[in-house]
Design a protein around this motif. Structure first.
Motif, PDB file in Angstrom:
ATOM      1  N   LYS A   1       1.206  -1.407   0.075  1.00  0.00           N
ATOM      2  CA  LYS A   1       0.231   0.223  -0.364  1.00  0.00           C
ATOM      3  C   LYS A   1       0.795   1.618   0.018  1.00  0.00           C
ATOM      4  CE  LYS A   1      -3.507   1.423   2.130  1.00  0.00           C
ATOM      5  NZ  LYS A   1      -4.844   2.043   3.685  1.00  0.00           N
ATOM      6  N   LYS A   2       1.999   1.287   0.299  1.00  0.00           N
ATOM      7  CA  LYS A   2       2.836   2.193   0.801  1.00  0.00           C
ATOM      8  C   LYS A   2       3.334   2.358  -0.818  1.00  0.00           C
ATOM      9  CE  LYS A   2       4.811   2.333   5.370  1.00  0.00           C
ATOM     10  NZ  LYS A   2       5.045   0.820   6.221  1.00  0.00           N
ATOM     11  N   LEU A   3       3.507   1.488  -2.086  1.00  0.00           N
ATOM     12  CA  LEU A   3       3.936   2.157  -3.216  1.00  0.00           C
ATOM     13  C   LEU A   3       2.833   2.311  -4.031  1.00  0.00           C
ATOM     14  CD1 LEU A   3       5.804  -1.265  -3.014  1.00  0.00           C
ATOM     15  CD2 LEU A   3       6.964   1.208  -2.467  1.00  0.00           C
ATOM     16  N   GLY A   4       1.371   2.301  -3.106  1.00  0.00           N
ATOM     17  CA  GLY A   4       0.828   3.150  -4.110  1.00  0.00           C
ATOM     18  C   GLY A   4      -0.395   1.432  -4.820  1.00  0.00           C
ATOM     19  N   VAL A   5      -0.070   0.268  -4.003  1.00  0.00           N
ATOM     20  CA  VAL A   5      -0.828  -0.766  -4.481  1.00  0.00           C
ATOM     21  C   VAL A   5      -1.312  -1.074  -2.988  1.00  0.00           C
ATOM     22  CG1 VAL A   5      -0.675  -2.846  -5.477  1.00  0.00           C
ATOM     23  CG2 VAL A   5       0.942  -1.655  -6.607  1.00  0.00           C
ATOM     24  N   ARG A   6      -2.843  -1.280  -4.126  1.00  0.00           N
ATOM     25  CA  ARG A   6      -3.892  -1.416  -2.597  1.00  0.00           C
ATOM     26  C   ARG A   6      -4.051  -2.942  -3.067  1.00  0.00           C
ATOM     27  NH1 ARG A   6      -8.698   0.923  -3.793  1.00  0.00           N
ATOM     28  NH2 ARG A   6      -8.454   0.635  -5.911  1.00  0.00           N
ATOM     29  N   THR A   7      -4.733  -3.879  -1.158  1.00  0.00           N
ATOM     30  CA  THR A   7      -5.020  -5.529  -1.607  1.00  0.00           C
ATOM     31  C   THR A   7      -5.430  -5.638  -2.962  1.00  0.00           C
ATOM     32  OG1 THR A   7      -4.562  -5.389   0.669  1.00  0.00           O
ATOM     33  CG2 THR A   7      -6.377  -6.363  -0.507  1.00  0.00           C
TER      34      THR A   7
ATOM     35  N   ILE B   1       2.289 -19.258  -5.093  1.00  0.00           N
ATOM     36  CA  ILE B   1       2.895 -18.427  -3.789  1.00  0.00           C
ATOM     37  C   ILE B   1       4.261 -17.791  -5.068  1.00  0.00           C
ATOM     38  CG2 ILE B   1       5.310 -18.884  -2.491  1.00  0.00           C
ATOM     39  CD1 ILE B   1       3.951 -21.071  -1.777  1.00  0.00           C
ATOM     40  N   ASP B   2       4.996 -18.540  -6.616  1.00  0.00           N
ATOM     41  CA  ASP B   2       5.338 -17.650  -6.950  1.00  0.00           C
ATOM     42  C   ASP B   2       4.859 -16.816  -7.794  1.00  0.00           C
ATOM     43  OD1 ASP B   2       7.107 -19.055  -6.503  1.00  0.00           O
ATOM     44  OD2 ASP B   2       7.306 -20.374  -8.414  1.00  0.00           O
ATOM     45  N   ALA B   3       3.416 -16.430  -8.194  1.00  0.00           N
ATOM     46  CA  ALA B   3       2.483 -15.573  -9.139  1.00  0.00           C
ATOM     47  C   ALA B   3       2.334 -14.596  -7.935  1.00  0.00           C
ATOM     48  CB  ALA B   3       1.000 -16.043  -8.817  1.00  0.00           C
ATOM     49  N   MET B   4       2.500 -14.821  -6.089  1.00  0.00           N
ATOM     50  CA  MET B   4       2.070 -13.611  -5.463  1.00  0.00           C
ATOM     51  C   MET B   4       3.650 -13.087  -5.754  1.00  0.00           C
ATOM     52  SD  MET B   4      -1.115 -13.585  -3.819  1.00  0.00           S
ATOM     53  CE  MET B   4      -0.436 -12.565  -2.382  1.00  0.00           C
TER      54      MET B   4
ATOM     55  N   LYS C   1       6.897  -8.338  -6.835  1.00  0.00           N
ATOM     56  CA  LYS C   1       8.097  -7.152  -7.232  1.00  0.00           C
ATOM     57  C   LYS C   1       7.642  -6.445  -8.269  1.00  0.00           C
ATOM     58  CE  LYS C   1      11.750 -10.654  -7.316  1.00  0.00           C
ATOM     59  NZ  LYS C   1      11.540 -12.147  -7.899  1.00  0.00           N
ATOM     60  N   GLU C   2       5.678  -6.434  -9.084  1.00  0.00           N
ATOM     61  CA  GLU C   2       5.596  -5.616  -9.566  1.00  0.00           C
ATOM     62  C   GLU C   2       4.640  -4.338  -9.128  1.00  0.00           C
ATOM     63  OE1 GLU C   2       3.942  -8.604 -13.141  1.00  0.00           O
ATOM     64  OE2 GLU C   2       2.534  -7.805 -11.278  1.00  0.00           O
ATOM     65  N   ALA C   3       4.796  -4.701  -7.710  1.00  0.00           N
ATOM     66  CA  ALA C   3       4.531  -3.409  -7.196  1.00  0.00           C
ATOM     67  C   ALA C   3       5.311  -2.815  -6.749  1.00  0.00           C
ATOM     68  CB  ALA C   3       3.867  -3.682  -5.667  1.00  0.00           C
ATOM     69  N   GLU C   4       6.792  -3.111  -6.388  1.00  0.00           N
ATOM     70  CA  GLU C   4       7.865  -2.095  -6.532  1.00  0.00           C
ATOM     71  C   GLU C   4       8.143  -1.776  -8.151  1.00  0.00           C
ATOM     72  OE1 GLU C   4      10.773  -5.122  -4.286  1.00  0.00           O
ATOM     73  OE2 GLU C   4       9.320  -4.964  -2.697  1.00  0.00           O
ATOM     74  N   GLU C   5       8.195  -2.434  -8.932  1.00  0.00           N
ATOM     75  CA  GLU C   5       8.828  -2.269 -10.117  1.00  0.00           C
ATOM     76  C   GLU C   5       7.907  -1.040 -11.229  1.00  0.00           C
ATOM     77  OE1 GLU C   5      10.758  -5.982 -11.628  1.00  0.00           O
ATOM     78  OE2 GLU C   5      11.630  -5.804  -9.070  1.00  0.00           O
ATOM     79  N   THR C   6       6.169  -2.772 -11.807  1.00  0.00           N
ATOM     80  CA  THR C   6       6.004  -1.568 -12.035  1.00  0.00           C
ATOM     81  C   THR C   6       4.290  -1.243 -11.603  1.00  0.00           C
ATOM     82  OG1 THR C   6       5.883  -4.566 -13.199  1.00  0.00           O
ATOM     83  CG2 THR C   6       7.209  -2.374 -14.584  1.00  0.00           C
ATOM     84  N   PRO C   7       4.525  -0.177 -10.734  1.00  0.00           N
ATOM     85  CA  PRO C   7       2.846  -0.468 -10.251  1.00  0.00           C
ATOM     86  C   PRO C   7       1.532  -0.651 -10.440  1.00  0.00           C
ATOM     87  CG  PRO C   7       3.414   1.238  -9.941  1.00  0.00           C
ATOM     88  CD  PRO C   7       4.908   0.555  -9.967  1.00  0.00           C
ATOM     89  N   GLU C   8       1.770   0.332 -11.810  1.00  0.00           N
ATOM     90  CA  GLU C   8       0.654   0.375 -13.010  1.00  0.00           C
ATOM     91  C   GLU C   8      -0.135  -1.009 -13.524  1.00  0.00           C
ATOM     92  OE1 GLU C   8       3.435   1.848 -13.779  1.00  0.00           O
ATOM     93  OE2 GLU C   8       4.778   0.772 -14.908  1.00  0.00           O
ATOM     94  N   VAL C   9       0.937  -1.778 -13.452  1.00  0.00           N
ATOM     95  CA  VAL C   9       0.399  -3.266 -13.966  1.00  0.00           C
ATOM     96  C   VAL C   9      -0.687  -3.865 -12.665  1.00  0.00           C
ATOM     97  CG1 VAL C   9       1.132  -5.581 -15.177  1.00  0.00           C
ATOM     98  CG2 VAL C   9       2.829  -3.820 -15.491  1.00  0.00           C
ATOM     99  N   VAL C  10      -0.185  -3.446 -11.950  1.00  0.00           N
ATOM    100  CA  VAL C  10      -1.060  -4.057 -10.688  1.00  0.00           C
ATOM    101  C   VAL C  10      -1.961  -2.935 -11.010  1.00  0.00           C
ATOM    102  CG1 VAL C  10      -1.238  -5.249  -7.893  1.00  0.00           C
ATOM    103  CG2 VAL C  10       1.205  -4.672  -9.395  1.00  0.00           C
ATOM    104  N   GLN C  11      -1.966  -1.675 -10.702  1.00  0.00           N
ATOM    105  CA  GLN C  11      -3.247  -0.936 -10.870  1.00  0.00           C
ATOM    106  C   GLN C  11      -4.313  -1.044 -11.347  1.00  0.00           C
ATOM    107  OE1 GLN C  11      -0.675   2.009 -10.133  1.00  0.00           O
ATOM    108  NE2 GLN C  11      -0.417   2.766  -7.980  1.00  0.00           N
ATOM    109  N   GLU C  12      -3.970  -1.498 -12.380  1.00  0.00           N
ATOM    110  CA  GLU C  12      -4.982  -1.970 -13.807  1.00  0.00           C
ATOM    111  C   GLU C  12      -5.250  -3.138 -13.660  1.00  0.00           C
ATOM    112  OE1 GLU C  12      -2.561   0.446 -16.366  1.00  0.00           O
ATOM    113  OE2 GLU C  12      -2.107   2.297 -15.480  1.00  0.00           O
ATOM    114  N   ALA C  13      -4.976  -3.793 -13.448  1.00  0.00           N
ATOM    115  CA  ALA C  13      -5.257  -5.096 -13.676  1.00  0.00           C
ATOM    116  C   ALA C  13      -6.512  -5.616 -13.133  1.00  0.00           C
ATOM    117  CB  ALA C  13      -4.256  -6.492 -12.320  1.00  0.00           C
TER     118      ALA C  13
END
Ligand SMILES: *Cc1c(COP(=O)(O)O)cnc(C)c1O
Length: 492
Positions: A391-397, A441-444, A449-461
């Motif tokens: 969440k600190k990286l801008g990615v919510r649960t 587990i690998d997906a999680m 990692k994405e949350a750290e490096e490419t947060p938009e990929v997670v935010q737009e999923a």
């Protein structure tokens, strides 16, 4: 963009195309107006798609592929026990003598079905350590309500009408306070301590002459076994209250510990969780309730009894809380649970618990390096993580849950229990292989990692699903539940 799995059945309609062939009408045609009255006769043909059998087949198969179920993929939805439903259960439930009988049939003609119900009651009595079990309730929450109504009848029969409060820990399943309220009680919340367990001091503070019962979800919704149960039982019983055990997730303790031995007076089970009844799509379920001897007079009637003449429903129960379900419970789910218990045997049921707990702990330990673990203790069948770091990286649960869809997984339960910020409640169940656990587990880990490096990929999923992010508020408030021509394309 539509792919070939997303046929639009209304739009592919061709006038005059049919998907059936019936013989010519060889009886006189009725006059609908005469038969029904003018008001009930259509003046315009219904707007139904005119398609071939193949078209309609593809349509429904395409729809079925949009669904996620335990039979199509991993489903770690916490507190739901989405485990495999063995197909031998289905075979048993389809045996004609079970599937084609009618609840109004004479008891003498359905003795085999009654024997199965009776034996299931006996097995569940032994498994829970209680004195008698009713199979009537149709779900877990229904079982909770049934149990509480019995507790209420018990207190009333003893002239203790001042017992109006039910104590519920803040780590309980959400249905517990809801059922207590529906059963006419006032709920009192007791807090969890820093270990995620019921705070005994707080319990001592709230317990009293107005206590009807303590409802305990065990393991609680943090997946933790309540270690002070014996002391809690003493505190509540000393005050004259009853103890209720929410045993929906019995695969955490099955064949290892019994609520009856811990001092509980009432317990409900979810046969559609631990005992492998399929429970996608809202049911049917089965939520049997077990009670100790002093509550037996209040069991829902009729009570199934065994006599020298065979099995028989006893309606002569003057103190019964009455029927809680038409007929005798969800019979088909009870057949499946019986089949499961008999095919597993005592050793099999013990292995269920050991594997459920092992799988959850394995997953918890590996994920704890990448997500915050709020309660660092051995868990039972499930565990909770917090997405605070992300969440600190801008990615919510919620984003993490949506991103899991891209990997083909059903997300865990999120934002529950309420006592953990950015909560993810994960229940792998005992039926998954180590390879499946590792792949999840690998997906999680990749999402972390994405949350750290490419947060938009997670935010737009999600990126790969038929529908993207829904407006969940609008979907809840103004659900579109049937085909509406003008909205069809935009909804796909
Ligand atoms: C699922 C569950 C319930 C509710 O059961 P339903 O059959 O959905 O009504 C109650 N308590 C716990 C702990 C559960 O996991």
């Amino acid at each position: 963009m539509l792919n070939q799995n997303q046929s639009l059945i209304f739009e592919s309609s061709k006038e005059g195309r049919i998907g059936y062939s019936l013989p010519e009408l060889d009886v006189p045609q009725v006059n609908a107006e005469e038969l029904l009255g003018k008001a009930y006769v259509r003046t315009k043909a219904p707007e139904l798609p005119e398609v071939s059998e193949l078209d309609i087949m593809r349509h429904y198969t395409a729809l079925s592929k949009r669904n996620h179920g335990v039979d199509s993929g991993f489903y770690p939805l916490g507190s739901c026990t989405m485990k495999y439903n063995p197909k031998v259960n289905e075979q048993a439930a389809r045996i004609a003598g079970f599937a084609h009988i009618h609840p109004l049939q004479d008891e003498q003609t359905v003795q085999g079905a009654l024997e199965l119900l009776y034996d299931l009651q006996e097995h569940l009595t032994e498994i829970t350590g209680m004195d008698e079990v009713t199979l009537q309730p149709a779900a877990g929450a229904h079982g909770e309500w049934t149990g509480l109504m019995m507790i209420r009848a018990y207190h009333e029969a003893n002239g203790e009408t001042q017992r109006t409060k039910v104590i519920v820990p803040d780590s309980a399943h959400g249905t517990n306070p809801a059922s207590a309220t529906v059963a006419g009680f006032e709920t009192v919340t007791v807090k969890s301590n820093e270990h995620g367990l019921v705070d005994l001091e707080d319990l001592r503070r709230v317990v009293g002459e107005d206590t009807a019962a303590l409802m305990l979800t065990n393991p609680n919704t943090l997946g933790l076994f309540e270690e002070d149960i014996l002391e809690m039982a003493e505190i509540v019983h000393a005050a004259g209250g009853k103890l209720y055990y929410d045993g929906a997730n019995l695969n955490a303790v099955l064949s290892k510990a019994r609520p009856g031995d811990m001092g509980f007076d009432v317990v409900h089970l979810n046969l559609h969780k631990t005992f492998t009844g399929p429970h996608g799509g809202g049911g049917p379920g089965s939520g049997p309730v077990g009670v100790k001897a002093d509550l037996i007079p209040y069991l829902p009637k009729p009570v199934l009894v065994k006599t020298e003449q065979g099995y028989h429903f006893d309606y002569n129960r003057p103190q019964s809380i009455g029927r809680v379900k038409p007929f005798y419970g969800n019979f088909g789910i009870n057949v499946r649970a019986y089949t499961y218990i008999r095919s597993m045997g005592p050793d099999g049921l013990k292995a269920v618990t050991e594997n459920a707990v092992l799988n959850a702990n394995y997953m918890m330990r590996r994920l704890a390096e990448h997500y915050e673990l709020p309660f660092d203790r051995h868990c039972k069948h499930e565990f909770v993580l917090s997405g605070k770091r992300q969440k600190k990286l801008g990615v919510r649960t919620l984003d993490i849950a949506k991103r899991l869809l891209d990997f083909g997984y059903h997300p865990p339960t999120i934002y529950f229990p309420l006592i953990v910020e950015e909560c993810m409640m994960i229940e792998p169940t005992e039926t998954e292989s180590k390879e499946t656990l590792d792949a999840f587990i690998d997906a999680m880990i990749q999402i972390a990692k994405e949350a750290e490096e490419t947060p938009e990929v997670v935010q737009e999923a999600p990126h790969t699903t038929v529908v993207k992010r829904l407006d969940e508020t609008l979907a809840a408030r103004k659900p579109v539940l049937r085909y509406q021509k003008e909205q069809a394309v935009q909804n796909v």
